[in-house]
Design an enzyme around this catalytic site. Sequence first.
Site, short mmCIF file in Angstrom:
data_model
loop_
_atom_site.label_atom_id
_atom_site.label_comp_id
_atom_site.label_asym_id
_atom_site.label_seq_id
_atom_site.Cartn_x
_atom_site.Cartn_y
_atom_site.Cartn_z
N ASN A 9 21.63 56.42 -24.59
CA ASN A 9 22.84 56.27 -24.60
C ASN A 9 23.50 57.35 -23.49
O ASN A 9 23.74 58.53 -23.79
CB ASN A 9 23.59 56.50 -25.79
CG ASN A 9 25.02 56.26 -26.07
OD1 ASN A 9 25.76 56.09 -24.98
ND2 ASN A 9 25.72 56.40 -27.00
N ARG A 90 22.33 51.38 -24.26
CA ARG A 90 23.59 51.20 -24.63
C ARG A 90 24.34 51.04 -23.44
O ARG A 90 24.43 51.95 -22.61
CB ARG A 90 24.20 52.17 -25.56
CG ARG A 90 25.39 51.72 -25.89
CD ARG A 90 26.06 53.04 -26.68
NE ARG A 90 27.40 52.55 -27.31
CZ ARG A 90 28.69 53.29 -27.10
NH1 ARG A 90 28.48 54.33 -26.63
NH2 ARG A 90 29.61 52.82 -27.44
N HIS A 179 32.36 48.33 -29.66
CA HIS A 179 31.53 48.50 -31.17
C HIS A 179 30.58 47.53 -31.48
O HIS A 179 30.22 47.15 -32.67
CB HIS A 179 32.46 48.72 -32.28
CG HIS A 179 33.39 50.31 -32.12
ND1 HIS A 179 34.31 50.55 -32.75
CD2 HIS A 179 32.79 51.51 -31.60
CE1 HIS A 179 34.56 51.76 -32.39
NE2 HIS A 179 33.71 52.12 -31.77
N ARG A 238 42.97 58.35 -29.97
CA ARG A 238 43.57 57.06 -29.34
C ARG A 238 44.82 56.53 -30.14
O ARG A 238 44.62 56.36 -31.44
CB ARG A 238 42.60 55.94 -28.96
CG ARG A 238 41.42 56.38 -28.24
CD ARG A 238 40.64 55.02 -27.76
NE ARG A 238 39.49 55.22 -27.04
CZ ARG A 238 38.21 55.05 -27.29
NH1 ARG A 238 38.01 54.59 -28.65
NH2 ARG A 238 37.31 55.57 -26.64
N GLU A 381 23.24 52.02 -34.98
CA GLU A 381 23.51 51.26 -33.45
C GLU A 381 22.09 51.58 -33.02
O GLU A 381 21.70 50.49 -32.21
CB GLU A 381 24.39 51.79 -32.76
CG GLU A 381 26.04 51.39 -33.51
CD GLU A 381 27.07 52.24 -32.87
OE1 GLU A 381 27.22 53.38 -33.54
OE2 GLU A 381 27.75 51.76 -32.12
#
Length: 400
Positions: A9, A90, A179, A238, A381
């Site tokens: 990642n 990813r 996601h 956010r 993940e």
Amino acid sequence: MSSYVLVINAGSSSLKYSLVDAESGDAAAAGVVERIGEAEGSHRHRGPRGETRSTLVIASHEEALQAAIEAFAVQGPALDEIELVAVGHRVVHGGSAFAEPTLVDDELLAKVAELVPLAPLHNPANLTGMRVARRLFPQLPQVAVFDTAFHQTLPPQAYTYAVPREWATEHGIRRYGFHGTSHAFVSGEAARMLGRSEVNLVVLHLGNGCSATAVRGGRSVDTSMGMTPLEGLVMGTRSGDLDPAIHAHLSRELGWPLDKIDHALNFDSGLKGLAGYNDFRELSRSRAAGDERAQLAFDVFCYRIKKYVGAYYAALGTVDAIVFTAGVGENDPAARAASLAGLERLGIRVDPALNAASSDRPRAISTDASPVAVLVIPTNEEWQIARETVSAIRSRPPRV
Ligand code: ADP
């Protein structure tokens, strides 16, 4: 012998990696290199022989991956002594081009580069990670696993924004969702727990980033993040949903350039903007100490989740389970309880004792009488990327 995938990642100044057994999901080793390109970087690696932490100058992602390879040699497992079958990357934005994990080749790199305008922070770093890994592991297949791919099954009414049509056709302005790897993983686990493959779910991924997904028969049919990850639920920093006219208002009233507004909505808003903390544990401590700003932030966070649960319930018609995952979803009983409070008439009944019990296992927290199951499922993940990587290399056409 286990088949391992090196899962990478790559961020703009960081590189996270883990060596995952694709069958069992066990991570044999994992590490993170941070502050790449800065005056002082850091590297942590945990392997079977122990953990190392070092502070050093790391000029590039290539040096970061080199450092990881050296750490595997020292702390294990040695990469040439295991069955390392592929590298799985990813990749944040696959646009409308990628609905599946895809082998990395020159064509894929060119397409991901074309999508940079949609993810200017993430896709360039992901591209760097793929290029570097191809150079350092030329003998291994590499697979890109896209955060957006799971949501490519959204129907047009869910992914279309009500804006001039050319915005979509010429500029790719539509909902993509993110996601996806996490939503795919926990949806699969939920189906296993419920003993059925065709399940309808509302999945709530509540971490630093937060998103809700409506899953029908195992497929994503709506999701709260949009063209970018800014839309939807309230997050650590956010804003999530807001009136789009706020941009124009701030620009007129304060003379702020759009970049400044965009930055504030992505990095200074959400829980941080409301309470000063983006870490949910700090927020909870302040709330317990009577801080009204922290209480309001918590209330806004949970109320937004409840609205999405209601909206996705309506979109799905019937719901088998509500699923909580990620840092807050897996660990914060108060947020789970508040987000689902008052939804008994929708068949959603949380058992307070089961909800309060802490565990790192997948579990149900609904009462036996609850028509809709409420599940807490730790996301993984890296394992999902490893599994999808292996399935992509097994289904590739044979070389002639
Ligand atoms: P990401 O992967 O998006 O960075 P995570 O899934 O790790 O995020 O979630 C991070 C969030 O989870 C933070 O707000 C953190 O405070 C929260 N979190 C982690 N552990 C706990 C816990 N035990 N109780 C409550 N919140 C927690």
